[in-house]
Design an enzyme around this catalytic site. Structure first.
Site: not given
Length: 287
Positions: A12, A45, A78, A128
């Site tokens: 989005f 990584p 996240n 969240y």
């Protein structure tokens, strides 16, 4: 001229960022890896550093994230992705600008009428919000990387998903007859157009390096609007004249945070950015 590496270019927010960068004369090369090319949720990584050494980006943008899921999924999506990217950038592209997208959910509940400032103590109440705050804290502590974390308030506009209250309302209105059922709509939210968010992300990609205590920047409209009023705008745009009931269950997130409005002083100072798209235009584009 800059080489930009953009993760999450099909989402989005990311798709709007991609479109802006594609027409930006400062960008000489834009690379948008898909999940099939490099899955950041599973990558190390070292995996990312290998790509960075090959591409040699001057800007790395992360629009990857999770809106829902369990604690583990949210933290990986996240905070975990942020950790992987920061380590990789520090090792393989230490001069690159790194930008991640955070969330206003990092703030948690605030008093009614309070403008949320980046210097406020963050007290998220949802998994969240906690997962995004962890990612932002990583950016603040990664002094070896030129990094910014943008706290996005309630993004709306074309391409919105049902994870957002206005996206759910839009989907219900598409098939509505005499009424639609939603949860309580009295909360006050700072709705910001996704195209304004994309503009802020691109500005963050090229802005001068911020001071260490200005690495977190709000991106909102600076206005608090009742969710009920925003849904009414959407209903009017759709031509729906039935009843909007507030009889469904309330989400824990909405119950915990009843007020949200961004202070935008730092966005003007650090990014030279201000919102331009009014909510009515966002609603038109959504419908």
């Amino acid at each position: 001229m800059s080489t930009v590496l953009l993760f999450g270019s099909t989402g989005f927010l990311g798709s709007q960022v991609r479109d802006l960068l594609a027409g930006d004369p400062r960008v000489s090369f834009l690379l948008c890896p898909r999940r099939v090319d490099l899955d950041l949720l599973a990558a190390t990584p070292g995996d990312v550093a290998e790509l960075l050494r090959e591409v040699r980006p001057t800007v790395v943008l992360n629009c990857v994230g999770r809106m829902s899921g369990g604690y583990d999924e949210l933290l990986r999506g996240n905070a975990g992705v942020t950790a992987v990217l920061l380590e990789a950038v520090a090792a393989a592209a230490p001069s690159a600008r790194f930008v991640r997208l955070g969330s206003a959910a990092e703030y948690g509940p605030v008093p009614h009428g309070h403008d949320q400032r980046e210097s406020d103590q963050a007290r998220p109440t949802s998994p969240y919000g906690i997962s995004h705050l962890a990612g932002t804290l990583l950016v603040e502590q990664a002094h070896e990387v030129d990094a910014l974390s943008l706290r996005i308030f309630n993004p709306v506009g074309p391409g919105i998903s049902a994870d957002n209250v206005l996206g759910r309302a839009r989907d219900l209105l598409k098939t509505a007859s005499g009424h639609i059922d939603m949860g309580p709509l009295g909360a006050m939210r700072d709705f910001v157009d996704v195209r304004d968010v994309a503009d802020a992300v691109v500005r963050a990609a090229f802005a001068p390096a911020p001071a260490l205590d200005e690495r977190v920047v709000n991106v909102g409209s600076g206005q608090a609007v009742a969710v009920r009023d925003a849904v009414a705008l959407l209903a009017a745009e759709s031509g729906f004249t039935g009843e909007i009931r507030e009889s469904a269950g309330e989400s824990a997130k909405s119950r915990a945070v009843s007020w949200s409005r961004a202070d935008l002083a730092r966005a003007r100072k650090v990014l030279g950015w201000r919102p331009r798209v009014p909510l009515a235009d966002s609603v038109k584009a959504m419908w």
